[in-house]
Design an enzyme around this catalytic site. Structure first.
Site, PDB file in Angstrom:
ATOM      1  CG  HIS A   1      70.411  71.050 -11.201  1.00 28.73           C
ATOM      2  ND1 HIS A   1      71.536  70.306 -11.482  1.00 28.73           N
ATOM      3  CD2 HIS A   1      70.479  71.343  -9.875  1.00 28.73           C
ATOM      4  CE1 HIS A   1      72.240  70.138 -10.385  1.00 28.73           C
ATOM      5  NE2 HIS A   1      71.629  70.764  -9.389  1.00 28.73           N
TER       6      HIS A   1
ATOM      7  CD  GLU B   1      70.020  74.575  -8.215  1.00 27.46           C
ATOM      8  OE1 GLU B   1      70.669  74.352  -7.184  1.00 27.46           O
ATOM      9  OE2 GLU B   1      70.536  74.543  -9.357  1.00 27.46           O
TER      10      GLU B   1
ATOM     11  CG  ASP C   1      74.480  75.353  -6.693  1.00 31.98           C
ATOM     12  OD1 ASP C   1      73.835  74.765  -5.814  1.00 31.98           O
ATOM     13  OD2 ASP C   1      74.637  74.896  -7.846  1.00 31.98           O
TER      14      ASP C   1
ATOM     15  CD  GLU D   1      72.543  73.518  -2.816  1.00 32.67           C
ATOM     16  OE1 GLU D   1      73.350  72.842  -2.131  1.00 32.67           O
ATOM     17  OE2 GLU D   1      72.100  73.147  -3.913  1.00 32.67           O
TER      18      GLU D   1
ATOM     19  CG  HIS E   1      77.774  72.766  -7.649  1.00 33.74           C
ATOM     20  ND1 HIS E   1      78.761  71.820  -7.409  1.00 33.74           N
ATOM     21  CD2 HIS E   1      76.660  72.311  -7.010  1.00 33.74           C
ATOM     22  CE1 HIS E   1      78.258  70.852  -6.670  1.00 33.74           C
ATOM     23  NE2 HIS E   1      76.993  71.111  -6.415  1.00 33.74           N
TER      24      HIS E   1
END
Length: 273
Positions: free
Chosen positions: A16, A43, A45, A129, A58
């Site tokens: 993450h 992962e 953002d 994301e 993020h």
């Protein structure tokens, strides 16, 4: 080659924002550390800058993870690259750390991350994301698809290349990606405390075949995993940092766990690793 959910007897472990418990989140070092430690995927953002560059950040604002101030979408890339994105987080081994890594505090662009992943030749599960709401609206997804197309990552999984999945809490954002690039797999994120709530009956919006569940949902209602499986959907869970949560995900047959502590979680799932 990274492991595949269909042939792996444990959930895949995705880092993450990189190995963000040890390294500053969304820095190249955080991702390299995660992969060096054996994570199955990463992962990130993505947000769009004022001059339309995708950056791995993020928060809507830059204060928490840099020495600057302001809103990411209102700042140009050149200004964001002037900031220090690492000094806020002290390494556990700082006293014995070697000479400073010149890239440690640098802003990571999405193109730079993909360049590194593609160059590795590994089939790293890569979860991206998109963050909403934003002043840029659907330009976020348009730029994302254009970037994936540049790296030939918009046509589904292929040998020797990152396996990209686009995630969002926004169903409309996922629908935009699906219209622009229907072969890119999508993940509908669901947070325990965020509304409006997606019905947890196992169904997903058209074109979406994977749900990304908040670990708080599984603690409260573990049976929802089987509901999504009965409908043929994959189940990802975030953010899984505790051993008990990792063990729960394994027992329930979750496909992917997303964690800030990839090495620790892998040891829980595979003690001999």
């Amino acid at each position: 080659m990274r492991q595949d959910p269909a042939t792996t007897p444990r959930p895949l472990v995705v880092a993450h924002r990189g190995a963000s418990d040890d390294e500053p989140e969304h820095t190249l070092g955080a991702y390299q550390r995660a992969l060096d430690e054996g994570a199955d995927g990463v992962e990130c953002d993505v947000r769009l800058t004022a001059d339309h560059h995708l950056v791995c950040v993020h928060d809507r604002r830059v204060e928490r993870t840099s020495n600057g101030a302001g809103v990411v979408s209102a700042l140009e890339l050149a200004r964001l690259e002037e900031l220090d994105w690492a000094s806020w987080k002290t390494r556990p081994d700082a006293a014995e750390a070697p000479d400073a890594d010149p890239e440690r505090g640098r802003l990571l662009t999405f193109r730079r991350l993909l360049d590194v992943l593609v160059s590795s030749g590994d089939e790293v599960l890569t979860l991206v994301e998109t963050k909403h709401p934003t002043r840029h609206g659907d330009d976020v997804e348009k730029t994302l698809v254009q970037t994936l197309r540049f790296f030939d990552l918009d046509r589904g999984d292929r040998p020797g290349a990152p396996r990209v999945r686009v995630m969002s809490f926004s169903t409309r954002a996922l629908q935009r990606v699906h219209r622009l690039s229907p072969r890119v797999p999508l993940v509908q994120l669901v947070k325990a405390s965020k509304g409006p709530h997606l019905p947890l009956d196992g169904t997903l919006p058209p074109g979406v075949r994977t749900v990304g569940l908040d670990i708080a949902i599984l603690r409260r209602a573990p049976h929802v995993v089987e509901r999504f499986r009965r409908h043929g959907n994959a189940v990802f869970v975030w953010t899984v940092d505790e051993q008990a949560d990792a063990a729960l995900c394994a027992r329930l047959g979750v496909d992917v766990v997303i964690t800030n502590r990839p090495r620790s979680v892998m040891r829980t799932l595979v003690p001999t690793r």
